[in-house]
Write an enzyme that holds these catalytic residues in place. Structure first.
Site, PDB file in Angstrom:
ATOM      1  N   GLY A 185      -6.231  -1.251  -8.448  1.00 52.62           N
ATOM      2  CA  GLY A 185      -6.830  -2.534  -8.788  1.00 52.62           C
ATOM      3  C   GLY A 185      -8.058  -2.440  -9.672  1.00 52.62           C
ATOM      4  CD  GLU A 229      -1.899   3.353  -3.673  1.00 54.08           C
ATOM      5  OE1 GLU A 229      -1.145   3.875  -2.845  1.00 54.08           O
ATOM      6  OE2 GLU A 229      -2.179   2.127  -3.659  1.00 54.08           O
ATOM      7  N   GLY A 250      -3.543   1.875 -11.851  1.00 53.88           N
ATOM      8  CA  GLY A 250      -2.466   1.551 -12.790  1.00 53.88           C
ATOM      9  C   GLY A 250      -3.075   1.028 -14.073  1.00 53.88           C
ATOM     10  NE  ARG A 251      -4.944  -4.815 -13.438  1.00 55.58           N
ATOM     11  CZ  ARG A 251      -4.183  -5.898 -13.432  1.00 55.58           C
ATOM     12  NH1 ARG A 251      -4.036  -6.605 -14.537  1.00 55.58           N
ATOM     13  NH2 ARG A 251      -3.594  -6.307 -12.339  1.00 55.58           N
ATOM     14  CB  CYS A 289      13.896 -23.875 -23.444  1.00 49.86           C
ATOM     15  SG  CYS A 289      14.791 -23.520 -24.944  1.00 49.86           S
TER      16      CYS A 289
HETATM   17  N1  LLP Z   1      -1.684   0.034  -5.236  1.00 47.36           N
HETATM   18  C1  LLP Z   1      -1.103  -1.022  -4.635  1.00 47.36           C
HETATM   19  C2  LLP Z   1      -0.801  -0.980  -3.198  1.00 47.36           C
HETATM   20  C3  LLP Z   1      -0.808  -2.164  -5.405  1.00 47.36           C
HETATM   21  O1  LLP Z   1      -0.240  -3.209  -4.816  1.00 47.36           O
HETATM   22  C4  LLP Z   1      -1.117  -2.186  -6.779  1.00 47.36           C
HETATM   23  C5  LLP Z   1      -0.797  -3.360  -7.590  1.00 47.36           C
HETATM   24  C6  LLP Z   1      -1.719  -1.054  -7.354  1.00 47.36           C
HETATM   25  C7  LLP Z   1      -1.991   0.043  -6.542  1.00 47.36           C
HETATM   26  C8  LLP Z   1      -2.055  -0.965  -8.815  1.00 47.36           C
HETATM   27  O2  LLP Z   1      -2.926  -1.949  -9.251  1.00 47.36           O
HETATM   28  P1  LLP Z   1      -3.646  -1.749 -10.671  1.00 47.36           P
HETATM   29  O3  LLP Z   1      -4.539  -0.558 -10.561  1.00 47.36           O
HETATM   30  O4  LLP Z   1      -2.597  -1.535 -11.693  1.00 47.36           O
HETATM   31  O5  LLP Z   1      -4.391  -3.009 -10.913  1.00 47.36           O
HETATM   32  N2  LLP Z   1       1.427  -8.250 -12.055  1.00 47.36           N
HETATM   33  C9  LLP Z   1      -0.008  -8.373 -11.824  1.00 47.36           C
HETATM   34  C10 LLP Z   1      -0.546  -7.216 -11.033  1.00 47.36           C
HETATM   35  C11 LLP Z   1       0.124  -7.026  -9.725  1.00 47.36           C
HETATM   36  C12 LLP Z   1      -0.458  -5.851  -9.008  1.00 47.36           C
HETATM   37  C13 LLP Z   1       0.323  -5.505  -7.808  1.00 47.36           C
HETATM   38  N3  LLP Z   1      -0.171  -4.357  -7.122  1.00 47.36           N
HETATM   39  C14 LLP Z   1      -0.704  -8.501 -13.149  1.00 47.36           C
HETATM   40  O6  LLP Z   1      -0.033  -8.589 -14.180  1.00 47.36           O
HETATM   41  O7  LLP Z   1      -1.940  -8.566 -13.206  1.00 47.36           O
END
Ligand code: LLP
Length: 444
Positions: A255, A289, A291-292, A371
């Site tokens: 996150g 963890e 990601g983004r 659409c």
């Molecule tokens: N760990 C867990 C348990 C998660 O649920 C998530 C994201 C992550 C790690 C990775 O989060 P990050 O570091 O990438 O922010 N589709 C949404 C985001 C959904 C995230 C779901 N879980 C968006 O486009 O912002």
């Protein structure tokens, strides 16, 4: 690059966000001009910068060095095999949430013992496969799942390494759809129940229940919610240890924010500087963890203007990209900075900001051909004048971009290309009309 410079880059609180930069009035990815990529591969097109991925990974890894964590790359943010391979080469572990993501990680060469498997609804087949593969941790979300995991492991003569996902009831102050750490969401079990779960399950022969998992939401653009959740998590661990349980690891989730606008998110170092002191000396393996934070700025969506249109007072740019390539604006009202690839008059953006105004510019909505009224990529933006045929760049779309793409309106999903210096290669070809119907034809 000298080590000293690399280190300075890595430890900078305002590090360069990506390798998508204007040169001579034309947007480049690393050494390549984007108009050439559009010409060669067509639009809409996802373009990733390898160096940007690596820079972000390194910054994270350097910032967190004092606790030597497992950096489990969150596959859901960007799951292309070629991106996963780069992450593996960087030394990442992996965070997966489905059998499909696990299959991708394994195909990318991930060490199964460094995969963590999360998700509120793992099927029996997924659990069996993951046990068979020897994955590192199950992040378990409920008592019912814990019981099921134990039973399946026992039937296979295995001991499942497990972390209990705890819901710390902390507000991450992000979009309600991506908030997970509040008590009322479906994720994890509350702190009091967590203790009971250890008492009820830690001695099951099929379980090695030795960790807790926390993930409060995403993106979380302040450090404070992590401090709150980790402090609560460590309190629980201390109590459990006093009660005789052997806790070996803490997974603090993902996150961490990315810069959709300049300086919007804390840097890797900002997060680590405040969180590492809490974890150092806790005698726990630390897992993250992200990601983004790694992938968001490493990708852009390139789209071409099909038409310009005025209706009432409003100006629209109708482009060939849409909510089927990038659903975040429609789903969450997310902001993505948009700018022409070759702006008229050489007007390169002074900054990436939601409040950018432009004299002599036009106030536009950037919309796609789908659409639905929710099919927009950007609303009420000041841009330099754009005409039919002009290319636009939708920035910061490497995370939750292609992975959330659909074929709605029977739109083939776009190609993805990866740039490395002055080289580019297709890492997923554009889908065709044949692809759209292949599985239906196969059904006879
Ligand atoms: N760990 C867990 C348990 C998660 O649920 C998530 C994201 C992550 C790690 C990775 O989060 P990050 O570091 O990438 O922010 N589709 C949404 C985001 C959904 C995230 C779901 N879980 C968006 O486009 O912002």
């Amino acid at each position: 690059m000298s080590f000293a410079l690399e280190r300075r880059l890595a430890l900078d609180h305002h590090p360069r966000m990506d390798h998508f930069q204007y040169r001579g009035g034309v947007l480049h990815c690393e050494e390549l001009a984007l108009p050439e990529l559009a010409q060669r591969f067509g639009t809409p097109l996802y373009v990733y910068s390898r160096q940007t991925l690596i820079d972000h990974y390194r910054r994270l890894s350097e910032a967190w060095t004092p606790v030597a964590p497992w950096l489990c790359f969150s596959v859901k943010s960007c799951s292309n095999l070629h991106i996963l391979r780069i992450m593996r080469e960087c030394g990442a572990a992996f965070d997966v949430v489905s059998g499909g993501e696990m299959a991708r990680a394994l195909e990318a060469g991930a060490d199964p013992s460094r995969i963590v498997f999360a998700g509120v609804g793992k099927s029996d087949a997924e659990i069996r496969d993951a046990l068979g593969a020897g994955i590192g941790f199950f992040n378990v979300e409920s008592e019912a799942e814990m019981d099921n995991l134990a039973s399946i492991a026992e039937s296979m003569g295995r001991r499942a390494p497990a972390a209990l996902r705890v819901n710390p009831d902390v507000d991450p102050k992000t979009h309600v759809y991506t908030t997970t750490g509040k008590r009322e969401t479906k994720f994890g079990v509350d702190l009091e129940r967590a203790r009971r779960v250890f008492h009820d399950f830690a001695r099951r022969p099929g379980l090695d229940l030795c960790a807790i998992h926390l993930h409060i939401g995403s993106p979380v653009n302040t450090v404070e919610p992590y401090i709150q959740s980790i402090t609560k998590g460590l309190g629980l661990i201390e109590q459990l240890r006093r009660e005789g349980f052997a806790l070996r690891a803490i997974n603090i989730g993902g996150g961490y924010g990315a810069n959709y606008e300049d300086h919007q998110a804390p840097s890797a170092l900002d997060y680590a500087a405040q969180v590492v002191p809490l974890l150092k000396g806790a005698d726990l393996t630390v897992m993250l963890e992200p990601g983004r934070m790694i992938t968001a700025n490493a990708g852009i969506l390139l789209t071409r203007t099909l038409y310009t249109k005025q209706s009432g007072d409003k100006h629209f740019l109708i482009v060939d990209g849409s909510m089927t390539e990038l659903i975040r604006p429609a789903l969450y009202g997310s902001f993505h900075f948009v700018w022409p690839v070759q702006p008229a008059g050489g007007a390169v953006p002074p900054q990436r900001s939601a409040s950018l105004k432009m004299e002599g510019g036009m106030l536009v909505d950037v919309v796609g051909p789908v659409c639905e009224s929710s099919d927009f990529l950007a609303k009420e933006r000041w841009l330099p004048p754009v005409i039919r045929g002009d290319l636009l760049c939708i920035f910061t779309t490497g995370a939750y971009g292609f992975v959330m793409a659909s074929q709605y309106n029977s739109r083939p999903r776009p190609a993805e290309v990866l740039v490395e210096g002055d080289q580019v290669r297709v890492i997923r070809r554009r889908e065709t009309y044949d692809d759209l119907v292949a599985l239906e034809r196969a059904a006879g």
